[in-house]
Design a protein around this motif. Structure first.
Motif, PDB file in Angstrom:
ATOM      1  N   UNK A  35       0.853  -1.191   0.000  1.00  0.00           N
ATOM      2  CA  UNK A  35       0.000   0.000   0.000  1.00  0.00           C
ATOM      3  C   UNK A  35       0.889   1.240   0.000  1.00  0.00           C
ATOM      4  N   UNK A  36       0.944   1.947  -1.124  1.00  0.00           N
ATOM      5  CA  UNK A  36       1.821   3.120  -1.201  1.00  0.00           C
ATOM      6  C   UNK A  36       1.254   4.325  -0.467  1.00  0.00           C
ATOM      7  N   UNK A  37      -0.054   4.329  -0.221  1.00  0.00           N
ATOM      8  CA  UNK A  37      -0.688   5.490   0.388  1.00  0.00           C
ATOM      9  C   UNK A  37      -0.172   5.687   1.815  1.00  0.00           C
ATOM     10  N   UNK A  38       0.343   6.849   2.101  1.00  0.00           N
ATOM     11  CA  UNK A  38       0.874   7.148   3.427  1.00  0.00           C
ATOM     12  C   UNK A  38       2.357   6.933   3.557  1.00  0.00           C
ATOM     13  N   UNK A  39       2.977   6.231   2.602  1.00  0.00           N
ATOM     14  CA  UNK A  39       4.406   5.962   2.707  1.00  0.00           C
ATOM     15  C   UNK A  39       5.217   7.255   2.657  1.00  0.00           C
ATOM     16  N   UNK A  40       4.774   8.216   1.833  1.00  0.00           N
ATOM     17  CA  UNK A  40       5.487   9.484   1.751  1.00  0.00           C
ATOM     18  C   UNK A  40       5.433  10.278   3.045  1.00  0.00           C
ATOM     19  N   UNK A  41       4.311  10.200   3.745  1.00  0.00           N
ATOM     20  CA  UNK A  41       4.186  10.897   5.024  1.00  0.00           C
ATOM     21  C   UNK A  41       5.094  10.255   6.070  1.00  0.00           C
ATOM     22  N   UNK A  42       5.186   8.924   6.035  1.00  0.00           N
ATOM     23  CA  UNK A  42       6.098   8.216   6.937  1.00  0.00           C
ATOM     24  C   UNK A  42       7.544   8.562   6.602  1.00  0.00           C
ATOM     25  N   UNK A  43       7.844   8.613   5.294  1.00  0.00           N
ATOM     26  CA  UNK A  43       9.181   9.022   4.851  1.00  0.00           C
ATOM     27  C   UNK A  43       9.539  10.384   5.448  1.00  0.00           C
ATOM     28  N   UNK A  44       8.615  11.333   5.347  1.00  0.00           N
ATOM     29  CA  UNK A  44       8.876  12.677   5.872  1.00  0.00           C
ATOM     30  C   UNK A  44       9.126  12.638   7.373  1.00  0.00           C
ATOM     31  N   UNK A  45       8.312  11.880   8.097  1.00  0.00           N
ATOM     32  CA  UNK A  45       8.495  11.783   9.554  1.00  0.00           C
ATOM     33  C   UNK A  45       9.872  11.221   9.885  1.00  0.00           C
ATOM     34  N   UNK A  46      10.277  10.169   9.178  1.00  0.00           N
ATOM     35  CA  UNK A  46      11.588   9.579   9.437  1.00  0.00           C
ATOM     36  C   UNK A  46      12.719  10.527   9.104  1.00  0.00           C
ATOM     37  N   UNK A  47      12.610  11.215   7.959  1.00  0.00           N
ATOM     38  CA  UNK A  47      13.670  12.156   7.579  1.00  0.00           C
ATOM     39  C   UNK A  47      13.785  13.264   8.619  1.00  0.00           C
ATOM     40  N   UNK A  48      12.641  13.796   9.048  1.00  0.00           N
ATOM     41  CA  UNK A  48      12.670  14.896  10.011  1.00  0.00           C
ATOM     42  C   UNK A  48      13.195  14.456  11.364  1.00  0.00           C
ATOM     43  N   UNK A  49      12.962  13.184  11.730  1.00  0.00           N
ATOM     44  CA  UNK A  49      13.504  12.686  13.004  1.00  0.00           C
ATOM     45  C   UNK A  49      15.026  12.794  13.021  1.00  0.00           C
ATOM     46  N   UNK A  50      15.650  12.595  11.862  1.00  0.00           N
ATOM     47  CA  UNK A  50      17.095  12.768  11.784  1.00  0.00           C
ATOM     48  C   UNK A  50      17.506  14.209  11.556  1.00  0.00           C
ATOM     49  N   UNK A  83      13.774   6.153   4.486  1.00  0.00           N
ATOM     50  CA  UNK A  83      13.516   4.966   3.676  1.00  0.00           C
ATOM     51  C   UNK A  83      12.920   3.841   4.512  1.00  0.00           C
ATOM     52  N   UNK A  84      13.434   3.667   5.720  1.00  0.00           N
ATOM     53  CA  UNK A  84      12.942   2.593   6.594  1.00  0.00           C
ATOM     54  C   UNK A  84      11.500   2.853   7.013  1.00  0.00           C
ATOM     55  N   UNK A  85      11.195   4.086   7.392  1.00  0.00           N
ATOM     56  CA  UNK A  85       9.814   4.398   7.799  1.00  0.00           C
ATOM     57  C   UNK A  85       8.855   4.221   6.625  1.00  0.00           C
ATOM     58  N   UNK A  86       9.281   4.620   5.437  1.00  0.00           N
ATOM     59  CA  UNK A  86       8.447   4.415   4.261  1.00  0.00           C
ATOM     60  C   UNK A  86       8.234   2.942   3.973  1.00  0.00           C
ATOM     61  N   UNK A  87       9.277   2.138   4.131  1.00  0.00           N
ATOM     62  CA  UNK A  87       9.161   0.701   3.879  1.00  0.00           C
ATOM     63  C   UNK A  87       8.181   0.052   4.852  1.00  0.00           C
ATOM     64  N   UNK A  88       8.231   0.448   6.101  1.00  0.00           N
ATOM     65  CA  UNK A  88       7.321  -0.132   7.085  1.00  0.00           C
ATOM     66  C   UNK A  88       5.870   0.199   6.753  1.00  0.00           C
ATOM     67  N   UNK A  89       5.597   1.438   6.366  1.00  0.00           N
ATOM     68  CA  UNK A  89       4.214   1.836   6.088  1.00  0.00           C
ATOM     69  C   UNK A  89       3.722   1.259   4.768  1.00  0.00           C
ATOM     70  N   UNK A  90       4.591   1.157   3.776  1.00  0.00           N
ATOM     71  CA  UNK A  90       4.158   0.645   2.481  1.00  0.00           C
ATOM     72  C   UNK A  90       3.779  -0.835   2.568  1.00  0.00           C
TER      73      UNK A  90
END
Length: 650
Positions: A282-297, A312-319
């Motif tokens: 499910x690609x929906x929401x993966x970009x938002x997770x990506x953003x959250x992970x990037x911002x955490x760093x 990338x890891x946060x996006x992979x988990x959500x996708x």
């Protein structure tokens, strides 16, 4: 007009404020078909900046959201759910004139995700510059704005004002391009899933915010619309000509690439982080997770390679999961994922799914005093014995029990009830408006091997239960039962555990062994070990009282050995006299995993008999129930306080 959300908030410093879309996602639960053929939908928090706020909070950032929601059930759900997730909601405006936005989504195949936005005159698109509170902006180090929200003049003005305030105080502005052509009027309303339609007008509007940006993130298609060309490198260079912001291009399965300076001739020459090839569900929401992970760093000033790896890891988990906001990873989950080796079909990992569930639950209960009045057969026996009363009388008495809990608790979330759906249905309905912990039995009273009330498919039954009802199951289980009995009980426990996870209900497993064999110091611990060996992880355990400290130590050790994140253990009563219950509480309290009690007949049995015989009226019954519960609650808290003092002294 709009009313400010009046939820009290701590005046904490914020890492990130997100601004923009906030709505409800209704996700089709049937996979692999047309949206037309989906029959049921799961309700989740939705909207790109809202999802990112949730994802950031789960990763340990202090986040807040600025948006509008309707003065409706969905708006209240968003405020309540975001507060539970740890997202500050003081910037959420309640709009009395508009409804909360809605999106209906489905998963058809790895490349097709039908999506319909219901956003005609919705609340979040009515945000204005006057809704921006400078004091809230001043408390944060960064602001995230989204491109989709720039499609309306009022929201554009609000986004611009917030960004200018953030820059004026020395904070950072993040731009998620977030391009949805349908919300710019460039695609038909039925084609919400369309990702790219070229438009010089949209490019011009989006580029107006570039001078304010410190970080810009988008997919290749979103880079194209922002840069004004479908040549990705040329688009990046066009963006670079207007801003010195860090540019991050999301590349789907290929991860991402970051450009802190000039844009090279090839995307592969930018800064990259480790990618994670996994099956796309499910690609929906993966970009938002990506953003959250990037911002955490990025907001912690970590190296760009690490920021990309987190993203990338946060996006992979959500996708790999169903839903957007609920699929976001916790910080602990992210660390375990980064350190491990996982199957290509990621959602098949029981370890990750358990960690995701247990690390993202809401509302910890370190102290829980529960009136258990979920009894059914016992009330039927009492009516028969006394020769008075009927089902309606029992239902009324259970309402009185709820009143008793409310009288003593007065909104204190440390209190709760166990209530059944047979006699306690009306009380359960009333309890929906109260803040107390609610457990509800699923077992057929007295059944062994365990049988479930309701449908032959227990998940069908649980789908009718509100998600805040904790599923309680009493199992008469002794580790020395014969193999056939154990096997039959195990199958039912596994079925129930799977049903609880499928329907998003917490699970309380109550074990009584003493009625079917001798109980020693290790008896209950052996049952606990066996249940975990099945792959079952109860959120709660409800265990028999014992004065044996070795038994409590063994039980606690067994739970922690398998599930350090378990909610805890509550003590059951077995209809013991009050003095024995207090002694049991004193024996159990030294063990930190014990969180309280869930006791029934000790509190209500005599009161119910007197009330049925009309020796006391309703108010008398409520008063006596309150007094009985107070004795045990005071006894528990005194024992708990003694434990805490002993721990502090040590």
């Amino acid at each position: 007009m709009a009313e400010q959300n009046n939820r009290s908030e701590s005046r904490r410093s914020l890492d990130l404020i997100t601004l923009g879309r906030a709505g409800i996602d209704l996700y089709g639960e049937q996979i692999g078909g047309r949206l037309e053929d989906m029959a049921s939908f799961a309700k989740y928090v939705g909207g790109s900046p809202t999802n990112t706020a949730v994802g950031g909070a789960r990763l340990g950032l202090n986040t807040a959201l600025i948006t509008r929601v309707g003065h409706d059930h969905f708006g209240r759900f968003l405020i309540e759910e975001l507060a539970r997730e740890g997202v500050e909601t003081s910037g959420m405006i309640v709009d009395p004139d508009r409804l909360t936005a809605l999106a209906v989504l489905g998963i058809r195949d790895p490349d097709t995700f039908p999506l319909i936005f219901f956003r005609e005159n919705c609340a979040d698109m009515a945000l204005t510059a006057d809704d921006i509170d400078p004091a809230l902006i001043a408390r944060s180090g960064a602001l995230l704005v989204n491109g989709t929200h720039l499609s309306q003049p009022g929201v554009f003005a609000a986004s611009l004002k917030a960004a200018e305030l953030m820059k004026a105080k020395g904070g950072r502005v993040v731009f998620d391009i977030d391009y949805r052509p349908v919300l710019w009027g460039l695609a038909s309303k039925a084609n919400g899933e369309d990702r790219f339609v070229a438009s010089a007008r949209v490019t011009e509007e989006l580029q107006r915010v570039l001078p304010l940006c410190d970080l810009i993130v988008g997919t290749e298609e979103e880079i194209h619309i922002l840069g004004g060309t479908t040549d990705t490198v040329a688009a990046l260079r066009a963006i670079r000509a207007r801003t010195q912001a860090l540019l991050v291009c999301k590349r789907g399965a290929d991860g991402c690439v970051a450009f802190p300076g000039s844009v090279p001739h090839s995307l592969d020459d930018g800064v990259v982080g480790r990618g994670f090839p996994i099956e796309v569900f499910n690609v929906l929401g993966a970009g938002d997770a990506f953003m959250a992970g990037f911002l955490r760093g990025w907001l912690r000033d970590l190296p760009l390679e690490t920021c990309c790896e987190f993203a990338n890891a946060c996006g992979a988990l959500v996708v790999s999961r169903h839903g957007c906001a609920p699929a976001m990873a916790s910080w602990d989950e992210l660390q375990v994922f980064l350190a491990g080796t996982w199957p290509y079909r990621l959602r098949d990992s029981a370890e990750l799914e358990q960690l995701h569930w247990s690390s993202n639950r809401h509302l910890d209960h370190d102290d829980l005093t529960v009136l258990a009045i979920d009894h059914r057969s016992q009330f039927e026996d009492l009516i028969t014995e006394l020769g008075v009363g009927d089902a309606q009388a029992v239902a009324h008495f259970k309402n009185l029990a709820l009143q008793a809990v409310d009288r003593i608790a007065q909104g204190d979330r440390r209190y709760g009830l166990l209530l059944d759906g047979r006699f306690g249905a009306r009380a359960l309905e009333t309890a929906a408006d109260l803040p107390y912990w609610i457990g509800r039995p699923i077992e057929e009273p007295g059944s062994r091997p365990i049988a479930f009330e309701g449908s032959p498919d227990v998940a069908v039954t649980l789908r009718e239960w509100p998600t805040n009802h904790v599923v309680k199951c009493l199992v008469f289980y002794h580790p020395d039962d014969d193999a056939e009995m154990r096997a039959r009980q195990d199958r039912q426990i596994l079925r129930l555990f799977d049903a609880c996870r499928t329907t998003r209900h917490e699970f309380l497993l109550e074990i009584i062994a003493s009625k079917h064999g001798p109980v020693g110091s290790d008896t209950i611990a052996r049952v606990i070990d066996h249940v975990y060996g099945l792959g079952v992880y109860p959120d709660w355990w409800k265990l028999e009282p014992t004065s044996d400290p070795q038994a409590w130590a063994a039980s606690q050790a067994a739970v922690l050995r398998h599930d350090p994140r378990c909610r805890g253990i509550v003590l059951l009563g077995l209809s013991a006299p009050q003095e024995e219950i207090l002694a049991g509480i004193a024996a159990a309290a030294p063990f930190p995993l014990v969180k309280g009690f869930a006791v029934g007949r000790t509190i209500f049995q005599d009161v119910a008999a007197r009330w049925l015989r009309q020796e006391i009226d309703d108010d008398g019954a409520v008063g006596q129930l309150t007094a009985n519960l107070r004795v045990l609650a005071d006894g528990w808290r005194a024992a708990r306080d003694a434990r805490n003092m002993a721990g502090a002294a040590a």
